[in-house]
Scaffold this motif. Sequence first.
Motif, PDB file in Angstrom:
ATOM      1  N   LEU A  34       0.808  -1.203   0.000  1.00 25.13           N
ATOM      2  CA  LEU A  34       0.000   0.000   0.000  1.00 25.13           C
ATOM      3  C   LEU A  34       0.853   1.271   0.000  1.00 25.13           C
ATOM      4  O   LEU A  34       0.431   2.305  -0.500  1.00 25.13           O
ATOM      5  CB  LEU A  34      -0.941  -0.010   1.211  1.00 25.13           C
ATOM      6  CG  LEU A  34      -2.174   0.862   1.161  1.00 25.13           C
ATOM      7  CD1 LEU A  34      -3.005   0.532  -0.068  1.00 25.13           C
ATOM      8  CD2 LEU A  34      -2.997   0.684   2.410  1.00 25.13           C
ATOM      9  N   GLU A  35       2.058   1.192   0.531  1.00 30.52           N
ATOM     10  CA  GLU A  35       2.943   2.360   0.575  1.00 30.52           C
ATOM     11  C   GLU A  35       3.336   2.842  -0.811  1.00 30.52           C
ATOM     12  O   GLU A  35       3.563   4.027  -1.006  1.00 30.52           O
ATOM     13  CB  GLU A  35       4.216   2.024   1.362  1.00 30.52           C
ATOM     14  CG  GLU A  35       4.003   1.895   2.839  1.00 30.52           C
ATOM     15  CD  GLU A  35       5.259   1.444   3.566  1.00 30.52           C
ATOM     16  OE1 GLU A  35       6.308   1.237   2.902  1.00 30.52           O
ATOM     17  OE2 GLU A  35       5.193   1.288   4.791  1.00 30.52           O
ATOM     18  N   THR A  36       3.437   1.928  -1.778  1.00 31.42           N
ATOM     19  CA  THR A  36       3.971   2.310  -3.088  1.00 31.42           C
ATOM     20  C   THR A  36       3.002   2.115  -4.241  1.00 31.42           C
ATOM     21  O   THR A  36       3.405   2.162  -5.392  1.00 31.42           O
ATOM     22  CB  THR A  36       5.260   1.509  -3.383  1.00 31.42           C
ATOM     23  OG1 THR A  36       4.969   0.119  -3.273  1.00 31.42           O
ATOM     24  CG2 THR A  36       6.365   1.890  -2.428  1.00 31.42           C
ATOM     25  N   GLY A  37       1.734   1.875  -3.975  1.00 34.21           N
ATOM     26  CA  GLY A  37       0.772   1.722  -5.069  1.00 34.21           C
ATOM     27  C   GLY A  37      -0.559   1.209  -4.578  1.00 34.21           C
ATOM     28  O   GLY A  37      -0.804   1.075  -3.386  1.00 34.21           O
ATOM     29  N   ASN A  38      -1.420   0.922  -5.529  1.00 36.84           N
ATOM     30  CA  ASN A  38      -2.732   0.354  -5.218  1.00 36.84           C
ATOM     31  C   ASN A  38      -2.589  -1.140  -4.967  1.00 36.84           C
ATOM     32  O   ASN A  38      -1.742  -1.806  -5.548  1.00 36.84           O
ATOM     33  CB  ASN A  38      -3.703   0.581  -6.366  1.00 36.84           C
ATOM     34  CG  ASN A  38      -3.960   2.047  -6.606  1.00 36.84           C
ATOM     35  OD1 ASN A  38      -3.967   2.833  -5.674  1.00 36.84           O
ATOM     36  ND2 ASN A  38      -4.166   2.417  -7.854  1.00 36.84           N
ATOM     37  N   VAL A  39      -3.464  -1.663  -4.121  1.00 39.38           N
ATOM     38  CA  VAL A  39      -3.402  -3.078  -3.771  1.00 39.38           C
ATOM     39  C   VAL A  39      -4.741  -3.722  -4.088  1.00 39.38           C
ATOM     40  O   VAL A  39      -5.795  -3.170  -3.793  1.00 39.38           O
ATOM     41  CB  VAL A  39      -3.078  -3.274  -2.276  1.00 39.38           C
ATOM     42  CG1 VAL A  39      -2.999  -4.740  -1.929  1.00 39.38           C
ATOM     43  CG2 VAL A  39      -1.782  -2.580  -1.909  1.00 39.38           C
ATOM     44  N   LEU A  40      -4.665  -4.893  -4.686  1.00 39.22           N
ATOM     45  CA  LEU A  40      -5.856  -5.693  -4.956  1.00 39.22           C
ATOM     46  C   LEU A  40      -5.648  -7.045  -4.288  1.00 39.22           C
ATOM     47  O   LEU A  40      -4.672  -7.735  -4.565  1.00 39.22           O
ATOM     48  CB  LEU A  40      -6.057  -5.871  -6.461  1.00 39.22           C
ATOM     49  CG  LEU A  40      -7.216  -6.756  -6.899  1.00 39.22           C
ATOM     50  CD1 LEU A  40      -8.544  -6.135  -6.465  1.00 39.22           C
ATOM     51  CD2 LEU A  40      -7.202  -6.945  -8.391  1.00 39.22           C
ATOM     52  N   VAL A  41      -6.548  -7.379  -3.370  1.00 33.82           N
ATOM     53  CA  VAL A  41      -6.481  -8.660  -2.667  1.00 33.82           C
ATOM     54  C   VAL A  41      -7.736  -9.435  -3.035  1.00 33.82           C
ATOM     55  O   VAL A  41      -8.840  -8.914  -2.931  1.00 33.82           O
ATOM     56  CB  VAL A  41      -6.402  -8.478  -1.138  1.00 33.82           C
ATOM     57  CG1 VAL A  41      -6.359  -9.818  -0.437  1.00 33.82           C
ATOM     58  CG2 VAL A  41      -5.190  -7.644  -0.763  1.00 33.82           C
ATOM     59  N   GLU A  42      -7.541 -10.655  -3.457  1.00 30.56           N
ATOM     60  CA  GLU A  42      -8.676 -11.503  -3.821  1.00 30.56           C
ATOM     61  C   GLU A  42      -8.465 -12.880  -3.232  1.00 30.56           C
ATOM     62  O   GLU A  42      -7.332 -13.322  -3.065  1.00 30.56           O
ATOM     63  CB  GLU A  42      -8.780 -11.578  -5.341  1.00 30.56           C
ATOM     64  CG  GLU A  42     -10.123 -11.990  -5.856  1.00 30.56           C
ATOM     65  CD  GLU A  42     -11.230 -11.034  -5.476  1.00 30.56           C
ATOM     66  OE1 GLU A  42     -12.168 -11.489  -4.785  1.00 30.56           O
ATOM     67  OE2 GLU A  42     -11.178  -9.853  -5.848  1.00 30.56           O
ATOM     68  N   ARG A  43      -9.567 -13.552  -2.901  1.00 26.20           N
ATOM     69  CA  ARG A  43      -9.455 -14.886  -2.314  1.00 26.20           C
ATOM     70  C   ARG A  43     -10.492 -15.805  -2.916  1.00 26.20           C
ATOM     71  O   ARG A  43     -11.526 -15.364  -3.420  1.00 26.20           O
ATOM     72  CB  ARG A  43      -9.605 -14.841  -0.809  1.00 26.20           C
ATOM     73  CG  ARG A  43     -10.993 -14.533  -0.350  1.00 26.20           C
ATOM     74  CD  ARG A  43     -11.074 -14.379   1.146  1.00 26.20           C
ATOM     75  NE  ARG A  43     -12.417 -13.972   1.492  1.00 26.20           N
ATOM     76  CZ  ARG A  43     -13.184 -14.602   2.344  1.00 26.20           C
ATOM     77  NH1 ARG A  43     -12.720 -15.648   2.983  1.00 26.20           N
ATOM     78  NH2 ARG A  43     -14.389 -14.190   2.596  1.00 26.20           N
TER      79      ARG A  43
END
Length: 128
Positions: A34-43
Amino acid sequence: MEILFLFFIVLVILQWFFKVKQTKLLYTHYNKFLETGNVLVERKKGIFFGVIIMLQLDKEANIKDCLLISGATFFSSWRSCEELINENLLSIKNENLNGYKKTVRKVIAKAVESYQKSKEKELEEKLV
């Protein structure tokens, strides 16, 4: 009988401890991404085991970093998805993912779909 009960309690406590440790590691990686860009988490949950993928994306949906965890227990660990790094999330096709298990391919497809829906929603909000 008491020894069996005590053994069961120890196993439950051990599982809880390792699950907490695994969750703490998840948040550590998430915050770093999250510090250096967008985050996508999927499960994707399965009957016997599940898969979680964490993607760090730039504004054009290029994958800057990728972590994947799959398994049934707390013995599973995070591993990097080197094949996906520097790829565009929207240009990933199922044919490109033949090196992955079926459940991993499904969670990657789910991540692509989730990203597309979020971008569509973002465009709708801009138009209103």
